[in-house]
Design a protein around this motif. Structure first.
Motif, PDB file in Angstrom:
ATOM      1  N   ARG B  29       0.832  -1.200   0.000  1.00 57.80           N
ATOM      2  CA  ARG B  29       0.000   0.000   0.000  1.00 57.80           C
ATOM      3  C   ARG B  29       0.870   1.256   0.000  1.00 57.80           C
ATOM      4  N   HIS B  30       1.934   1.204   0.823  1.00 59.74           N
ATOM      5  CA  HIS B  30       2.849   2.353   0.834  1.00 59.74           C
ATOM      6  C   HIS B  30       3.425   2.577  -0.554  1.00 59.74           C
ATOM      7  N   ARG B  31       3.879   1.440  -1.156  1.00 58.93           N
ATOM      8  CA  ARG B  31       4.489   1.575  -2.474  1.00 58.93           C
ATOM      9  C   ARG B  31       3.487   2.142  -3.475  1.00 58.93           C
ATOM     10  N   SER B  32       2.249   1.614  -3.432  1.00 58.73           N
ATOM     11  CA  SER B  32       1.270   2.068  -4.424  1.00 58.73           C
ATOM     12  C   SER B  32       0.966   3.538  -4.224  1.00 58.73           C
ATOM     13  N   GLN B  33       1.038   3.977  -2.950  1.00 60.96           N
ATOM     14  CA  GLN B  33       0.847   5.394  -2.663  1.00 60.96           C
ATOM     15  C   GLN B  33       1.931   6.220  -3.352  1.00 60.96           C
ATOM     16  N   ILE B  34       3.181   5.723  -3.226  1.00 63.12           N
ATOM     17  CA  ILE B  34       4.307   6.432  -3.844  1.00 63.12           C
ATOM     18  C   ILE B  34       4.133   6.491  -5.360  1.00 63.12           C
ATOM     19  N   ILE B  35       3.730   5.338  -5.931  1.00 62.24           N
ATOM     20  CA  ILE B  35       3.545   5.292  -7.386  1.00 62.24           C
ATOM     21  C   ILE B  35       2.482   6.291  -7.814  1.00 62.24           C
ATOM     22  N   LEU B  37       1.399   9.004  -6.260  1.00 62.95           N
ATOM     23  CA  LEU B  37       1.850  10.388  -6.154  1.00 62.95           C
ATOM     24  C   LEU B  37       2.879  10.691  -7.237  1.00 62.95           C
ATOM     25  N   GLY B  38       3.765   9.709  -7.515  1.00 59.12           N
ATOM     26  CA  GLY B  38       4.770   9.906  -8.558  1.00 59.12           C
ATOM     27  C   GLY B  38       4.114  10.136  -9.910  1.00 59.12           C
ATOM     28  N   ILE B  40       1.081  11.276 -10.507  1.00 60.23           N
ATOM     29  CA  ILE B  40       0.440  12.589 -10.544  1.00 60.23           C
ATOM     30  C   ILE B  40       1.492  13.678 -10.711  1.00 60.23           C
ATOM     31  N   ALA B  41       2.645  13.473 -10.033  1.00 59.49           N
ATOM     32  CA  ALA B  41       3.728  14.447 -10.163  1.00 59.49           C
ATOM     33  C   ALA B  41       4.212  14.509 -11.610  1.00 59.49           C
ATOM     34  N   ALA B  42       4.314  13.344 -12.248  1.00 56.54           N
ATOM     35  CA  ALA B  42       4.745  13.314 -13.647  1.00 56.54           C
ATOM     36  C   ALA B  42       3.767  14.081 -14.521  1.00 56.54           C
ATOM     37  N   LEU B  43       2.463  13.858 -14.275  1.00 52.60           N
ATOM     38  CA  LEU B  43       1.429  14.565 -15.032  1.00 52.60           C
ATOM     39  C   LEU B  43       1.574  16.070 -14.863  1.00 52.60           C
ATOM     40  N   VAL B  44       1.724  16.485 -13.589  1.00 42.83           N
ATOM     41  CA  VAL B  44       1.857  17.912 -13.313  1.00 42.83           C
ATOM     42  C   VAL B  44       3.115  18.462 -13.985  1.00 42.83           C
ATOM     43  N   ALA B  45       4.221  17.692 -13.896  1.00 39.00           N
ATOM     44  CA  ALA B  45       5.478  18.158 -14.476  1.00 39.00           C
ATOM     45  C   ALA B  45       5.349  18.349 -15.984  1.00 39.00           C
ATOM     46  N   VAL B  46       4.723  17.373 -16.659  1.00 37.39           N
ATOM     47  CA  VAL B  46       4.569  17.466 -18.114  1.00 37.39           C
ATOM     48  C   VAL B  46       3.727  18.689 -18.472  1.00 37.39           C
ATOM     49  N   PHE B  47       2.620  18.866 -17.743  1.00 40.66           N
ATOM     50  CA  PHE B  47       1.754  20.007 -18.039  1.00 40.66           C
ATOM     51  C   PHE B  47       2.476  21.327 -17.745  1.00 40.66           C
ATOM     52  N   LEU B 281      -5.895   0.847 -18.879  1.00 41.23           N
ATOM     53  CA  LEU B 281      -4.960   0.077 -18.070  1.00 41.23           C
ATOM     54  C   LEU B 281      -3.945   0.982 -17.377  1.00 41.23           C
ATOM     55  N   MET B 282      -3.667   2.133 -17.993  1.00 36.72           N
ATOM     56  CA  MET B 282      -2.736   3.072 -17.375  1.00 36.72           C
ATOM     57  C   MET B 282      -3.339   3.700 -16.127  1.00 36.72           C
ATOM     58  N   SER B 283      -4.674   3.656 -16.059  1.00 35.70           N
ATOM     59  CA  SER B 283      -5.331   4.325 -14.936  1.00 35.70           C
ATOM     60  C   SER B 283      -4.932   3.709 -13.606  1.00 35.70           C
ATOM     61  N   VAL B 284      -4.429   2.470 -13.636  1.00 37.16           N
ATOM     62  CA  VAL B 284      -4.121   1.824 -12.355  1.00 37.16           C
ATOM     63  C   VAL B 284      -3.041   2.584 -11.591  1.00 37.16           C
ATOM     64  N   VAL B 285      -2.137   3.267 -12.311  1.00 37.48           N
ATOM     65  CA  VAL B 285      -1.066   3.946 -11.582  1.00 37.48           C
ATOM     66  C   VAL B 285      -1.565   5.214 -10.907  1.00 37.48           C
ATOM     67  N   PHE B 286      -2.767   5.633 -11.241  1.00 45.77           N
ATOM     68  CA  PHE B 286      -3.310   6.829 -10.593  1.00 45.77           C
ATOM     69  C   PHE B 286      -4.260   6.470  -9.458  1.00 45.77           C
ATOM     70  N   SER B 287      -4.415   5.181  -9.174  1.00 41.79           N
ATOM     71  CA  SER B 287      -5.421   4.827  -8.186  1.00 41.79           C
ATOM     72  C   SER B 287      -4.755   4.302  -6.919  1.00 41.79           C
ATOM     73  N   ARG B 288      -5.468   4.398  -5.831  1.00 46.32           N
ATOM     74  CA  ARG B 288      -4.893   4.087  -4.535  1.00 46.32           C
ATOM     75  C   ARG B 288      -4.567   2.603  -4.409  1.00 46.32           C
ATOM     76  N   ARG B 289      -5.408   1.768  -5.000  1.00 48.35           N
ATOM     77  CA  ARG B 289      -5.205   0.326  -4.813  1.00 48.35           C
ATOM     78  C   ARG B 289      -4.653  -0.336  -6.073  1.00 48.35           C
ATOM     79  N   LEU B 290      -4.115   0.452  -6.970  1.00 48.04           N
ATOM     80  CA  LEU B 290      -3.569  -0.068  -8.216  1.00 48.04           C
ATOM     81  C   LEU B 290      -4.582  -0.921  -8.972  1.00 48.04           C
ATOM     82  N   LEU B 291      -5.837  -0.461  -8.963  1.00 50.58           N
ATOM     83  CA  LEU B 291      -6.884  -1.066  -9.770  1.00 50.58           C
ATOM     84  C   LEU B 291      -7.381   0.019 -10.717  1.00 50.58           C
ATOM     85  N   PRO B 292      -8.035  -0.364 -11.805  1.00 51.07           N
ATOM     86  CA  PRO B 292      -8.588   0.681 -12.670  1.00 51.07           C
ATOM     87  C   PRO B 292      -9.602   1.501 -11.880  1.00 51.07           C
TER      88      PRO B 292
END
Lengths: 327, 345
Positions: B29-35, B37-38, B40-47, B281-292
């Motif tokens: 869960r900790h790791r998925s949290q990091i992913i 946030l990472g 979202i950070a990537a999205l913000v950085a690109v924008f 399928l990419m949506s999983v990295v934006f979700s808390r439990r790594l699910l779509p």
């Protein structure tokens, strides 16, 4: 519970396995009755060379991949890259042999990338090969200025190329010999060897296989490389036939190959991918394209009909299987 | 039977098999949290990068434009996410709907043809929704009643829909005009066009439905552990049927938006399928439990939409777009799987 180990097998189980062959025979008879052209030996050979051999090569590679529990969406990229490299080199005056070797090398690079992403980076096969598919499309668009076909200049010394597409050995066209070689290779790998058992173990339970000492990574590398190799051969045969390279044309192979492999699993007792089933599946699709055309259906209705027939075959075989297992 | 059991109990590729152990779960869960946030950070950085580097990117008008260009893809990606949520994450045995792109094309053709045949907008909309829902029902029938693997069932249905679209349109561009179509592209409210509002509305509704109601929670239970959900008394087949029909209806809605944007129907809409699979399928990295998730899907669609738009403004060739999408998904998925793995296969 386990139908596969029951000493006496219910008659229904046998029936499922004949769904696909039966549908194939019935349709063959219908086409043969309706269209006199369809049943000529020349047309059957035409189906085998033009509608069967190339998809069969791709689907045999896919059979290996699916046996190992994976899937390969990048088959079209491997075929296209092989064709792109070979045709570009030939157009610049490189010899036939070297061009073909370069093409195969390009295809193997695609397989290498798939395997690298799956084994080293731990990406699921579906996503890894999907990513490679996207990248491969971009590479082709960038290399061809958005998708302009490359035609081989007419003065290219094309005797060898013609042999590749239309040559015959012992009366049988070369593409069919290549399919035969691929059949022997995949059949040996799947059934006769420890490698085949490893593949099936990985396909059933990768983690258990890994804990049991099965060389999961090595098998994965080999499977994706072989798939890419067969796709590369298919791509080269295609470009030899049409004397050109049309960007993104290999993608047509992907869904047909997946469909053929899974339709083929219906003839296996354990619903596993198998060489004979895959060949039946590919022939089923090829025969439908050819037969529907000859009985005068236009391309649009062909697509509806093929979808419906595949739907019905899958429906019957999965339903019968389900009825048995819930008894 | 045995193979079925194994299939359903096998850890789906989106779930980590870590949830066997408690400590593992927490760590995951900790790791998925990091992913998350990472990502979202990537999205913000690109924008942020485009905002600085590409003139006009951060314009409100341009941002609304990104949303507008993303609406069709987003509606289809929502559909895919709902199907994956209900069917489970295993791509071959779990939920997937390959017919979405072809369904979009068929529905757009149906709306255009109906509209040109003189039917009023409400009737044409009803016909379109009926077609989309019917396609969803056929998928559901094959998957739920006949037990065909979703990957195969929807592949066959994709062919049928693609063919039916060709039969309807004879593979030509058909233009259409109707008050509804001009309203969707023309009318605006609070500076946003109706296309934008359709996306906003659908997103809010679906987030509430999937992530905020009992129905949505049970749907996720069905997707996570089908046997357990069945044992708990959930009507699994009803939920699965619901996902495919909902997906079909959303595809019909997307088709109406597409018909408005293109002023009719044109062949080749099925090509959107791979982008749909990718974004869902990419949506999983934006979700808390790594699910779509619906919110994650929206973010990944906007991410892709922003990338394409930013590239256009920077005059980067559009031939790069696919490749960048491919690298992007490989990157996020690799980061996810590498951080979840502990030295095994």
């Amino acid at each position: 519970m386990s139908a596969t180990t029951a000493p006496t097998r219910p008659i229904g189980a046998q029936l499922v396995r004949v769904t696909t062959p039966a549908a194939l025979v019935i349709l063959f008879v219908i086409f043969a009755v309706v269209s006199p052209t369809f049943r000529t030996p020349g047309n059957i050979l035409h189906i085998l060379v033009n509608n069967f051999s190339l998809p069969a090569l791709v689907a045999l590679g896919m059979t290996l991949v699916v046996s190992a529990g994976g899937i390969d969406l990048s088959v079209g990229v491997a075929a296209d890259i092989a064709a792109m490299l070979a045709v570009t080199l030939m157009q610049n005056g490189t010899g036939l042999g070297l061009s073909l070797i370069a093409g195969i090398g390009g295809a193997l690079l695609v397989g290498l990338l798939d395997a690298l992403l799956i084994t080293v980076f731990g990406i699921s096969p579906f996503l890894a090969t999907l990513g490679v598919l996207f990248i491969g499309e971009s590479v082709q668009q960038l290399a061809t200025n958005g998708g302009t076909p490359i035609y081989l200049v007419s003065n290219y010394p094309a005797a060898g190329l013609d042999f590749l597409a239309h040559g015959q050995i012992l009366g049988l066209p070369l593409p069919l010999w290549l399919v035969a070689a691929a059949v022997v290779l995949t059949q040996l790998l799947l059934s006769g060897t420890a490698f085949g058992r490893h593949l099936r173990a990985i396909g059933a339970e990768p983690r258990v296989a890994w804990y049991s000492g099965v060389p999961v990574r090595r098998a994965t590398w080999l499977v994706y490389l072989l798939s890419a190799l067969l796709c590369g051969v298919a791509g080269l045969l295609l470009s030899a036939t049409v004397k050109s390279y049309v960007p993104l044309s290999g993608n047509a192979f992907m869904l047909d190959a997946i469909g053929a492999v899974f339709v083929g699993t219906t003839i296996s007792r354990e619903t596993r991918p198998n060489v004979l089933g895959t060949l039946l599946g590919v022939f089923f699709f090829g025969m439908l394209h050819n037969g529907l055309l000859l009985i005068g259906w236009n391309f649009y209705w062909q697509q509806v009909a093929i979808g419906l027939l595949v739907f019905i075959v899958l429906g019957i075989s999965f339903l019968t299987r389900r009825l048995q297992t819930t008894d | 039977m045995s193979s079925n059991l194994i299939a359903e109990q096998a850890p789906a590729f989106l779930d980590s098999s870590a949830d066997l152990e408690d400590r593992e779960t927490r760590r995951a869960r900790h790791r998925s949290q990091i992913i998350r946030l990472g990502s979202i950070a990537a999205l913000v950085a690109v924008f942020a990068y485009f905002g600085v580097a590409a003139p006009g990117f951060a314009n409100l008008g341009n941002l609304a434009n990104i949303v507008e260009q993303s609406t069709v893809l987003a509606l289809l990606a929502f559909s895919m996410s709902i199907v994956v949520l209900g069917g489970g994450g295993d791509v071959i045995r779990g939920g997937i709907d390959l017919s979405l792109g072809a369904n979009l094309g068929l529905c757009a053709a149906a709306f255009t043809v109906a509209s040109n045949a003189g039917f009023s907008d409400p009737v044409a909309v009803a016909i379109t929704l009926a077609v989309g829902a019917a396609v969803g029902l056929v998928n559901a029938f094959a998957v739920v009643a006949l037990g065909v693997l979703p990957l195969l069932a929807t592949l066959a249905v994709m062919n049928i829909c693609g063919g039916a679209e060709l039969v309807l349109t004879q593979n030509t561009v058909i233009s259409a005009n109707s008050p509804l179509l001009s309203y969707i592209t023309g009318a605006s409210w609070l500076g946003l066009s109706m296309t934008d509002w359709i996306l906003v509305g659908a997103a809010i509704l679906l987030i509430a439905l999937v992530h905020g109601t009992r129905w949505g929670l049970r749907l996720q239970a069905v997707g996570g552990q089908r046997q357990a959900a069945r044992a708990a008394g959930l009507r699994v087949s009803a939920y699965l049927t619901g996902t495919y029909v909902a997906a079909g209806l959303l595809a019909a809605l997307a088709a109406i938006v597409q018909a408005a944007r293109l002023s009719g129907s044109s062949p080749g809409s099925g090509d959107i399928l791979l982008s749909v699979v990718l974004t869902s399928l990419m949506s999983v990295v934006f979700s808390r439990r790594l699910l779509p998730s619906i919110g994650g899907t929206l973010l990944s669609v906007l991410f892709i939409g922003g990338l394409i738009n930013g590239f256009q403004l920077l005059n980067v060739s559009s031939y790069w777009v696919n490749g960048v999408q491919g690298v992007l998904i490989l990157f996020v998925v690799a980061v996810r799987s590498l951080s979840l793995r502990r030295g095994s296969v």
